[in-house]
Design a protein around this motif. Structure first.
Motif, PDB file in Angstrom:
ATOM      1  N   PHE A 240      11.653   6.485   8.343  1.00  0.00           N
ATOM      2  CA  PHE A 240      11.483   7.547   7.354  1.00  0.00           C
ATOM      3  C   PHE A 240      10.726   8.688   8.015  1.00  0.00           C
ATOM      4  O   PHE A 240       9.992   8.490   8.971  1.00  0.00           O
ATOM      5  CB  PHE A 240      10.725   7.043   6.113  1.00  0.00           C
ATOM      6  CG  PHE A 240       9.370   6.472   6.435  1.00  0.00           C
ATOM      7  CD1 PHE A 240       8.240   7.286   6.469  1.00  0.00           C
ATOM      8  CD2 PHE A 240       9.222   5.124   6.722  1.00  0.00           C
ATOM      9  CE1 PHE A 240       7.005   6.767   6.779  1.00  0.00           C
ATOM     10  CE2 PHE A 240       7.981   4.601   7.038  1.00  0.00           C
ATOM     11  CZ  PHE A 240       6.868   5.415   7.065  1.00  0.00           C
ATOM     12  N   PRO A 241      10.928   9.908   7.517  1.00  0.00           N
ATOM     13  CA  PRO A 241      10.241  11.065   8.106  1.00  0.00           C
ATOM     14  C   PRO A 241       8.745  11.083   7.782  1.00  0.00           C
ATOM     15  O   PRO A 241       8.331  10.719   6.676  1.00  0.00           O
ATOM     16  CB  PRO A 241      10.927  12.268   7.460  1.00  0.00           C
ATOM     17  CG  PRO A 241      12.192  11.738   6.888  1.00  0.00           C
ATOM     18  CD  PRO A 241      11.933  10.303   6.544  1.00  0.00           C
TER      19      PRO A 241
ATOM     20  N   ASP B  10       9.158  10.128  -5.190  1.00  0.00           N
ATOM     21  CA  ASP B  10       9.969   9.180  -4.430  1.00  0.00           C
ATOM     22  C   ASP B  10      10.808   9.879  -3.357  1.00  0.00           C
ATOM     23  O   ASP B  10      11.954   9.539  -3.140  1.00  0.00           O
ATOM     24  CB  ASP B  10      10.859   8.382  -5.371  1.00  0.00           C
ATOM     25  CG  ASP B  10      11.790   9.279  -6.179  1.00  0.00           C
ATOM     26  OD1 ASP B  10      11.647  10.521  -6.127  1.00  0.00           O
ATOM     27  OD2 ASP B  10      12.670   8.730  -6.880  1.00  0.00           O
ATOM     28  N   SER B  11      10.214  10.819  -2.658  1.00  0.00           N
ATOM     29  CA  SER B  11      10.933  11.593  -1.635  1.00  0.00           C
ATOM     30  C   SER B  11      11.357  10.738  -0.444  1.00  0.00           C
ATOM     31  O   SER B  11      12.269  11.081   0.287  1.00  0.00           O
ATOM     32  CB  SER B  11      10.070  12.756  -1.127  1.00  0.00           C
ATOM     33  OG  SER B  11       8.974  12.260  -0.364  1.00  0.00           O
ATOM     34  N   GLY B  12      10.652   9.629  -0.224  1.00  0.00           N
ATOM     35  CA  GLY B  12      10.930   8.799   0.945  1.00  0.00           C
ATOM     36  C   GLY B  12      10.215   9.279   2.191  1.00  0.00           C
ATOM     37  O   GLY B  12      10.363   8.704   3.267  1.00  0.00           O
ATOM     38  N   PHE B  13       9.416  10.321   2.060  1.00  0.00           N
ATOM     39  CA  PHE B  13       8.670  10.881   3.187  1.00  0.00           C
ATOM     40  C   PHE B  13       7.206  10.447   3.106  1.00  0.00           C
ATOM     41  O   PHE B  13       6.685  10.158   2.034  1.00  0.00           O
ATOM     42  CB  PHE B  13       8.684  12.411   3.162  1.00  0.00           C
ATOM     43  CG  PHE B  13      10.040  13.050   3.306  1.00  0.00           C
ATOM     44  CD1 PHE B  13      11.179  12.327   3.600  1.00  0.00           C
ATOM     45  CD2 PHE B  13      10.179  14.408   3.129  1.00  0.00           C
ATOM     46  CE1 PHE B  13      12.417  12.928   3.727  1.00  0.00           C
ATOM     47  CE2 PHE B  13      11.409  15.043   3.258  1.00  0.00           C
ATOM     48  CZ  PHE B  13      12.532  14.295   3.559  1.00  0.00           C
TER      49      PHE B  13
ATOM     50  N   ILE C 140       0.583  10.244   0.717  1.00  0.00           N
ATOM     51  CA  ILE C 140      -0.050  11.398   1.362  1.00  0.00           C
ATOM     52  C   ILE C 140      -1.310  10.861   2.038  1.00  0.00           C
ATOM     53  O   ILE C 140      -2.080  10.110   1.426  1.00  0.00           O
ATOM     54  CB  ILE C 140      -0.444  12.483   0.335  1.00  0.00           C
ATOM     55  CG1 ILE C 140       0.789  12.992  -0.406  1.00  0.00           C
ATOM     56  CG2 ILE C 140      -1.188  13.636   1.024  1.00  0.00           C
ATOM     57  CD1 ILE C 140       0.456  13.841  -1.636  1.00  0.00           C
ATOM     58  N   TYR C 141      -1.491  11.246   3.289  1.00  0.00           N
ATOM     59  CA  TYR C 141      -2.675  10.847   4.039  1.00  0.00           C
ATOM     60  C   TYR C 141      -3.434  12.098   4.449  1.00  0.00           C
ATOM     61  O   TYR C 141      -2.830  13.087   4.866  1.00  0.00           O
ATOM     62  CB  TYR C 141      -2.276  10.055   5.292  1.00  0.00           C
ATOM     63  CG  TYR C 141      -1.493   8.816   4.970  1.00  0.00           C
ATOM     64  CD1 TYR C 141      -2.138   7.618   4.679  1.00  0.00           C
ATOM     65  CD2 TYR C 141      -0.102   8.845   4.937  1.00  0.00           C
ATOM     66  CE1 TYR C 141      -1.410   6.476   4.366  1.00  0.00           C
ATOM     67  CE2 TYR C 141       0.630   7.701   4.627  1.00  0.00           C
ATOM     68  CZ  TYR C 141      -0.025   6.529   4.338  1.00  0.00           C
ATOM     69  OH  TYR C 141       0.688   5.403   4.030  1.00  0.00           O
ATOM     70  N   VAL C 142      -4.742  12.049   4.327  1.00  0.00           N
ATOM     71  CA  VAL C 142      -5.600  13.172   4.717  1.00  0.00           C
ATOM     72  C   VAL C 142      -6.507  12.678   5.832  1.00  0.00           C
ATOM     73  O   VAL C 142      -7.096  11.600   5.731  1.00  0.00           O
ATOM     74  CB  VAL C 142      -6.434  13.665   3.513  1.00  0.00           C
ATOM     75  CG1 VAL C 142      -7.381  14.776   3.928  1.00  0.00           C
ATOM     76  CG2 VAL C 142      -5.517  14.136   2.386  1.00  0.00           C
TER      77      VAL C 142
END
Length: 141
Positions: free
Chosen positions: A27-28, A52-55, A97-99
């Motif tokens: 996945f991207p 649910d973008s898959g990214f 999402i990772y920060v």
């Protein structure tokens, strides 16, 4: 004749590279670099991203080590996508999402985060560039 052999060889190398990238990149992973002034843009961007973008999204903020970051909680308030702080060995998963935390250099290898304390002078710290270079290497094409 030598040119056509070279082209065929280059074509095979690209195909092998694509196959390898598919193997390691199911996945991207989207990298987003931001300074402290980019928070408003992130608050506008993430509500528009499908849950649910898959990214996977990685936000790299250029902050001094002494500056506490609340960016993960700010982003989490604007989206239903699970938001986490990147940590050593944490596996990157789609639809997250990772920060990155302040004062460290975060790279990615094998779809896992690697975190190292920044040791260079303040003027030479390049956490965004460092992450993008490792992401490009890890994800290939």
């Amino acid at each position: 004749m030598a040119q056509s052999a070279r082209k065929a060889s280059t074509g095979k190398a690209r195909a092998n590279s694509r196959e390898s990238a598919k193997e390691f990149a199911p996945f991207p992973i989207i990298g987003i670099g931001a300074s402290a002034g980019g928070i408003g843009a992130l608050q506008k961007f993430f509500p528009e991203v499908p849950v649910d973008s898959g990214f996977a999204y990685v936000v790299i903020q250029h902050l001094d080590a002494e500056h506490e970051s609340v960016l993960a909680s700010i982003i989490q308030r604007s989206t239903a996508i699970e938001t986490k702080t990147a940590a050593e060995g944490l596996k990157i998963e789609p639809d997250h999402i990772y920060v990155t935390p302040p004062g460290v250099s975060v790279t990615v290898e094998g779809q896992r985060f690697h975190v190292a304390k920044m040791t260079t002078m303040r003027a030479r710290r390049t956490p965004i560039d460092d992450f993008f270079a490792s992401l490009a290497h890890d994800q290939a094409e």
